[in-house]
Design a protein around this motif. Structure first.
Motif, PDB file in Angstrom:
ATOM      1  N   SER A 208       0.015  -8.462  -4.106  1.00  0.00           N
ATOM      2  CA  SER A 208       1.176  -9.316  -4.329  1.00  0.00           C
ATOM      3  C   SER A 208       2.399  -8.446  -4.564  1.00  0.00           C
ATOM      4  CB  SER A 208       0.948 -10.243  -5.532  1.00  0.00           C
ATOM      5  OG  SER A 208       0.780  -9.474  -6.720  1.00  0.00           O
ATOM      6  N   ILE A 209       3.581  -9.074  -4.461  1.00  0.00           N
ATOM      7  CA  ILE A 209       4.858  -8.393  -4.683  1.00  0.00           C
ATOM      8  C   ILE A 209       5.447  -8.944  -5.964  1.00  0.00           C
ATOM      9  CG2 ILE A 209       7.173  -7.998  -3.780  1.00  0.00           C
ATOM     10  CD1 ILE A 209       6.005  -8.400  -0.953  1.00  0.00           C
ATOM     11  N   VAL A 219       1.447  -5.445   3.702  1.00  0.00           N
ATOM     12  CA  VAL A 219       0.305  -5.826   4.541  1.00  0.00           C
ATOM     13  C   VAL A 219      -0.856  -4.873   4.269  1.00  0.00           C
ATOM     14  CG1 VAL A 219      -0.525  -6.053   6.902  1.00  0.00           C
ATOM     15  CG2 VAL A 219       1.787  -6.796   6.322  1.00  0.00           C
ATOM     16  N   LEU A 220      -2.059  -5.442   4.105  1.00  0.00           N
ATOM     17  CA  LEU A 220      -3.281  -4.649   3.938  1.00  0.00           C
ATOM     18  C   LEU A 220      -4.325  -5.099   4.946  1.00  0.00           C
ATOM     19  CD1 LEU A 220      -3.695  -4.635   0.027  1.00  0.00           C
ATOM     20  CD2 LEU A 220      -2.731  -2.835   1.450  1.00  0.00           C
ATOM     21  N   ARG A 221      -4.994  -4.140   5.572  1.00  0.00           N
ATOM     22  CA  ARG A 221      -6.164  -4.409   6.422  1.00  0.00           C
ATOM     23  C   ARG A 221      -7.267  -3.443   6.012  1.00  0.00           C
ATOM     24  NH1 ARG A 221      -4.764  -7.696  10.886  1.00  0.00           N
ATOM     25  NH2 ARG A 221      -2.524  -7.702  11.370  1.00  0.00           N
ATOM     26  N   GLU A 222      -8.507  -3.798   6.337  1.00  0.00           N
ATOM     27  CA  GLU A 222      -9.640  -3.041   5.828  1.00  0.00           C
ATOM     28  C   GLU A 222     -10.631  -2.723   6.943  1.00  0.00           C
ATOM     29  OE1 GLU A 222     -13.216  -3.699   2.533  1.00  0.00           O
ATOM     30  OE2 GLU A 222     -11.427  -4.983   2.525  1.00  0.00           O
ATOM     31  N   VAL A 223     -11.177  -1.496   6.898  1.00  0.00           N
ATOM     32  CA  VAL A 223     -12.285  -1.114   7.788  1.00  0.00           C
ATOM     33  C   VAL A 223     -13.414  -0.565   6.923  1.00  0.00           C
ATOM     34  CG1 VAL A 223     -10.790  -0.604   9.752  1.00  0.00           C
ATOM     35  CG2 VAL A 223     -11.403   1.231   8.171  1.00  0.00           C
ATOM     36  N   ARG A 224     -14.654  -0.709   7.434  1.00  0.00           N
ATOM     37  CA  ARG A 224     -15.818  -0.181   6.732  1.00  0.00           C
ATOM     38  C   ARG A 224     -16.693   0.590   7.714  1.00  0.00           C
ATOM     39  NH1 ARG A 224     -17.635  -5.168   2.689  1.00  0.00           N
ATOM     40  NH2 ARG A 224     -15.563  -5.459   1.737  1.00  0.00           N
ATOM     41  N   GLY A 225     -17.485   1.483   7.158  1.00  0.00           N
ATOM     42  CA  GLY A 225     -18.406   2.256   7.990  1.00  0.00           C
ATOM     43  C   GLY A 225     -17.716   3.355   8.789  1.00  0.00           C
ATOM     44  N   PHE A 226     -16.593   3.811   8.324  1.00  0.00           N
ATOM     45  CA  PHE A 226     -15.878   4.897   9.025  1.00  0.00           C
ATOM     46  C   PHE A 226     -16.662   6.200   8.891  1.00  0.00           C
ATOM     47  CE2 PHE A 226     -12.788   8.417   8.662  1.00  0.00           C
ATOM     48  CZ  PHE A 226     -12.239   8.368   9.931  1.00  0.00           C
ATOM     49  N   ALA A 338       4.099  -1.516   4.895  1.00  0.00           N
ATOM     50  CA  ALA A 338       5.022  -2.300   4.075  1.00  0.00           C
ATOM     51  C   ALA A 338       6.454  -2.059   4.519  1.00  0.00           C
ATOM     52  CB  ALA A 338       4.849  -1.946   2.596  1.00  0.00           C
ATOM     53  N   HIS A 339       7.337  -2.883   3.955  1.00  0.00           N
ATOM     54  CA  HIS A 339       8.779  -2.705   4.162  1.00  0.00           C
ATOM     55  C   HIS A 339       9.419  -2.609   2.778  1.00  0.00           C
ATOM     56  CE1 HIS A 339      12.980  -4.002   5.152  1.00  0.00           C
ATOM     57  NE2 HIS A 339      12.752  -3.136   6.125  1.00  0.00           N
ATOM     58  N   PHE A 340       9.713  -1.353   2.366  1.00  0.00           N
ATOM     59  CA  PHE A 340      10.261  -1.099   1.038  1.00  0.00           C
ATOM     60  C   PHE A 340      11.782  -1.011   1.090  1.00  0.00           C
ATOM     61  CE2 PHE A 340       6.019   1.038   0.868  1.00  0.00           C
ATOM     62  CZ  PHE A 340       5.435   0.185  -0.063  1.00  0.00           C
ATOM     63  N   SER A 341      12.382  -1.168  -0.082  1.00  0.00           N
ATOM     64  CA  SER A 341      13.837  -1.044  -0.212  1.00  0.00           C
ATOM     65  C   SER A 341      14.278   0.357   0.196  1.00  0.00           C
ATOM     66  CB  SER A 341      14.255  -1.314  -1.656  1.00  0.00           C
ATOM     67  OG  SER A 341      15.553  -0.822  -1.922  1.00  0.00           O
ATOM     68  N   THR A 395      -4.204  -9.220   4.394  1.00  0.00           N
ATOM     69  CA  THR A 395      -3.367  -9.590   3.257  1.00  0.00           C
ATOM     70  C   THR A 395      -1.916  -9.398   3.653  1.00  0.00           C
ATOM     71  OG1 THR A 395      -5.063  -8.929   1.664  1.00  0.00           O
ATOM     72  CG2 THR A 395      -2.782  -9.068   0.870  1.00  0.00           C
ATOM     73  N   HIS A 396      -1.150 -10.485   3.577  1.00  0.00           N
ATOM     74  CA  HIS A 396       0.244 -10.436   4.017  1.00  0.00           C
ATOM     75  C   HIS A 396       1.116 -11.077   2.929  1.00  0.00           C
ATOM     76  CE1 HIS A 396       3.528 -11.656   7.148  1.00  0.00           C
ATOM     77  NE2 HIS A 396       3.900 -10.660   6.366  1.00  0.00           N
ATOM     78  N   ALA A 397       1.614 -10.237   2.022  1.00  0.00           N
ATOM     79  CA  ALA A 397       2.542 -10.717   0.997  1.00  0.00           C
ATOM     80  C   ALA A 397       3.956 -10.462   1.474  1.00  0.00           C
ATOM     81  CB  ALA A 397       2.290  -9.985  -0.320  1.00  0.00           C
TER      82      ALA A 397
END
Length: 851
Positions: A208-209, A219-226, A338-341, A395-397
């Motif tokens: 969250s923001i 934005v968060l994305r996830e991978v497993r088994g790398f 993300a898009h930060f200030s 996840t897209h806050a």
């Protein structure tokens, strides 16, 4: 920004042009070229070989192997090699005899370690592909034997290096430069960000923001088994190296590769090291974070932080934390985009001394629409190259941000450029950079009656404007151009794309009677006079240190200690605006003497800055949407300090040089006083000089300089403690004089004097006066007593000794008399001389020597 030409061609259908032609087009479009670096153009005769047999040689301090290598020729080659990371059956790059490696290194057949070596087996560094020199480069097993390695690996490439100014952050990516190149060449552009991620119903790691001013998209994305042992492919390592980045590991290389390609910085977290929800917020006073460079940093409440339940885990847009770093055992990875200030990232970067590739991009402005695309491409590459499985959900806050809309007349770019642009041209150029252009007040747009989006573009818009006479257009800049915020920004886009070289060069008409002001002419005359007298002009920074006041021995109540402090000084050691020219000159003198120039005479002309009593500490900041009113201009003027113009001189060593003609003469206080007289003479004024005590001068060798009753400066020898504090040569002399006061006291226009045709009559006179009597007072008395017949007076001798008595001195003057209408008689000149002597006797107690 280093841009490999091969990477650029992947997204632009460039014609058959060289790197120099591409660079010329980009330069014409406003991007600054730093250099063009060529790779692999000198490499030749490097082929793919297969190792058939390896013989281990013994008796040497290091492993040596004699290899039989098949290279597609009639017979295999025998090559000596010291690497041990390959075996029989591996395919490797081989330089045949007569071949050349990067840098012009030629390879031949020679005998070494007792065996014949017919070529060389290469590492990546020897081929110019990176810094890896730990072993031989092993190629895939299906690589054709005998194939040209230069073509196979793409060794030949040109890299265009551009200097990216703060206003064009979009050009810190292959995507941004490719868009500019496509416009410049009129070629098709293939946007690498033109990817539509699949629709996701669920979420990834919770986030969250907490502070919308710090971040508006996360934005968060996830991978497993790398597979942590998976290696970055050669093409990726080559591109990273050519673009100026060092390959690290597959996960890190993917984030860096996409940052270079798209301009969107990414960060990878080890999922196993995260705890609880990720929150983007400002730091709390007292929080600390150990960053990836193993430095524990005290956080500032203004820092933008990425946190989980354990506290801060990353400085947003700058550097990640060590606790959640990807390691050699990481198999589950969370990708963050993300898009930060921009301002928040910039301040944190400078506050902590962390200038990273990510912070460079965030502080210049990143495309707000990229995080979803960039994160999707990242997880796809992790799956494709690292064997990971992409987890469903994203996840897209985000915080809603309204796009900027700028209304301008279509003729505004032409008005700025000074040449007309057709409306069609203005609209087309703005659309080329990605803007959406709509008519200013067209009701069809408001009602959506033109097309389904309610937007008229291109030729249709220009035609509508031409028919209706409506010259206003509304421009919505694209998400990747956050720098477009003002009508003049849009005008610049049109002008640069149309070509700066097309702008006419027209000199403005000079108004009648204009020219240099009297003050400007005085400043030039003063500079010429001092230079002709042997002084060298210098230009010093107008900044000084508080310690300079102590070095100059200024009293606590001295007005020169009241200085303006800069809000953002270039150096914390010199945060004040100068109130005197002397510190800069004295430091320049020390630098010259320290480098072997012992005989120095320097001068500087420039303003000093004296704060006004009762002035506001901060000047008001006005907008640019209209012309300021008279009251607003007055409020700015009231906050500015007084800035009188001054001239100063410092002298050390010999003023008159010694040589074969004889001994020279050391610079003294008298030369500093004479410099002041030269300056006053250029203002057609004469100085009155009297003894004074004024820091930083020697109390017994300081002269006050007056024009009438107005004090205009001081000259003399510097105080010994000042000389010691600055490390100056002994007996250093200086002068500082206020030109602004001289200018205000200057007489009117110069009147041509009448030139007498009659001869001059000369009289010498020697006067005995007490030794404390100022010479200027004696001369003034002689002038007043001699009357109108006196043309000039010059002191030519000063004597003190037994013949004039203890406590006295003798002053000898030459007095020249002339009349405009007759030849003077002996009686007239004698009477004038006697009157002058009588006046001196009356005023200063002078006695005629020998009388």
């Amino acid at each position: 920004m280093k841009v490999p030409l091969s990477w650029l061609r992947e997204y632009v259908d460039l014609p058959a042009v060289t790197a120099h032609e591409v660079a010329d087009k980009l330069t014409a479009a406003g991007l600054k070229l730093e250099s063009i670096i060529s790779h692999g153009h000198d490499v030749k005769n490097v082929v793919v070989g297969e190792v058939l047999e390896v013989e281990e040689l013994t008796g040497f301090k290091k492993p040596i192997r004699h290899c039989r290598v098949e290279t597609g020729e009639a017979t295999p080659r025998m090559i000596v090699c010291g690497a041990t990371n390959f075996a029989a059956g591996d395919r490797v790059p081989v330089v045949l005899p007569g071949g050349v490696l990067p840098g012009g290194f030629e390879v031949g057949a020679r005998k070494t370690y007792g065996r014949m070596s017919e070529g060389m087996i290469c590492s990546e560094r020897e081929l110019g592909l990176g810094d890896d020199h730990n072993g031989i480069m092993v190629l895939p097993p299906d690589t054709p034997i005998g194939a040209d390695v230069v073509e196979l690996l793409g060794l030949r490439d040109d890299v265009i290096e551009l200097e990216i100014t703060p206003d064009i952050g979009y050009a810190l990516s292959i995507r941004g430069v490719a868009r500019e190149a496509a416009i410049a060449f009129g070629a098709a552009f293939h946007d690498p960000a033109d990817v539509v991620p699949p629709a996701e119903d669920g979420t990834s790691w919770p986030a969250s923001i907490a502070d919308p001013t710090a971040c508006d998209r996360f934005v968060l994305r996830e991978v497993r088994g790398f597979d942590p042992d998976a290696q970055s492919p050669l093409w990726m390592r080559v591109r990273l190296t050519r673009a100026g980045m060092r390959p690290v590991s597959l996960a890190v290389d993917i984030t860096n590769y996409l940052m270079l390609e798209l301009g969107q910085p990414l960060h990878a977290f080890d999922r196993a090291k995260l705890t609880g929800e990720i929150v983007v917020r400002r730091a709390v006073a007292g929080e600390r974070l150990e960053t990836l460079d193993h430095v524990v940093r005290e956080l500032d409440p203004d820092d933008i932080m990425i946190t989980d339940q354990t506290g801060p885990i990353s400085i947003a847009g700058t550097m990640g934390g060590l606790a959640t770093e990807i390691s050699g055992a990481s198999t589950d990875i969370v990708i963050e985009a993300a898009h930060f200030s921009a301002t928040g990232t910039s301040r944190a970067s400078r506050r902590h001394g962390l200038v990273s590739e990510a912070s460079k991009r965030f502080e210049r402005g990143v495309d707000r629409e990229l995080p979803l695309v960039a994160s999707w491409r990242a997880v796809q590459l992790l799956a494709e190259l690292g064997g990971a499985s992409v987890q469903p959900g994203v996840t897209h806050a985000q915080v809603e941000v309204s796009p900027a809309r700028i209304a301008i007349p279509a003729g505004h770019p032409g008005a700025v450029a000074g040449m007309p642009y057709a409306k069609e041209t203005v609209v087309a150029r703005l659309e080329q950079v990605g803007c959406v252009v709509t008519p200013g007040d067209d009701p069809a747009v408001r009602q959506g009656g033109v097309d389904p989006t309610g937007v008229v573009t291109g030729g249709a818009l220009a035609a509508r404007l031409a028919v209706t006479g409506d010259d206003m257009i509304t421009v919505t800049p694209p998400s990747w151009r956050p720098d477009l915020t003002d009508p003049n920004d849009l005008a610049e886009e049109v002008i640069r794309l149309e070509g700066y070289e097309r702008l006419p060069s027209v000199l403005p008409a000079a108004p009648a009677g204009a020219g240099l002001t009297e003050g400007q002419r005085l400043r030039r005359r003063v500079g010429r006079a001092l230079a002709e007298a042997g002084h060298v002009e210098v230009l010093s920074y107008p900044f000084i240190s508080p310690d300079d006041f102590d070095r100059l021995l200024l009293p606590a109540e001295d007005a020169r200690r009241h200085a303006m402090r800069l809000a953002n000084p270039l150096s914390e050691d010199e945060p004040l605006m100068r109130t005197t020219l002397l510190p800069g000159l004295l430091k320049t003198l020390v630098r010259n003497v320290g480098r072997g120039f012992a005989d120095v005479a320097l001068f500087e002309t420039g303003p000093v800055y004296r704060p006004r009593e009762g002035a506001p500490e901060v000047a008001p900041v006005l907008g640019v949407e209209r012309r300021p009113t008279a009251e607003e201009l007055a409020s700015i003027e009231a906050a500015l300090p007084d800035q009188p113009l001054r001239v100063a001189v410092v002298l050390a060593g010999e003023f008159e040089r010694s040589g074969w003609w004889g001994g020279g003469r050391a610079a003294s206080w008298a030369d500093a006083v004479q410099a002041a007289r030269l300056v006053a003479a250029e203002a057609r004024l004469e100085l009155s000089i009297s003894a004074d005590q004024h820091e930083p001068w020697h109390p017994g060798r300081c002269a006050a300089l007056y024009v009438g009753d107005t004090l205009v400066g001081h000259a003399g020898e510097l105080h010994p403690r000042v000389i010691e504090a600055y490390g100056l040569p002994a007996r250093t002399a200086a002068m500082e004089l206020e030109l602004s006061r001289l200018e205000s006291a200057m007489p009117g226009p110069v009147q041509t004097p009448a030139v007498s045709a009659y001869p001059v009559a000369t009289q010498d006179v020697a006067l005995i006066v007490p030794d404390f009597t100022p010479v200027a007072d004696v001369e003034a008395a002689l002038r007043d007593g001699a009357g109108e017949l006196l043309e000039s007076i010059r002191l030519f001798d000063v004597y003190a000794g037994e013949q004039v008595g203890e406590g006295n001195k003798s002053l000898a003057y030459t007095m020249r008399f002339r009349a405009a209408d007759r030849t003077l008689t002996v009686e007239e000149t004698t009477a004038a001389r006697d009157a002058a002597v009588a006046m001196a006797a009356d005023r200063v107690g002078a006695q005629l020597r020998g009388a």
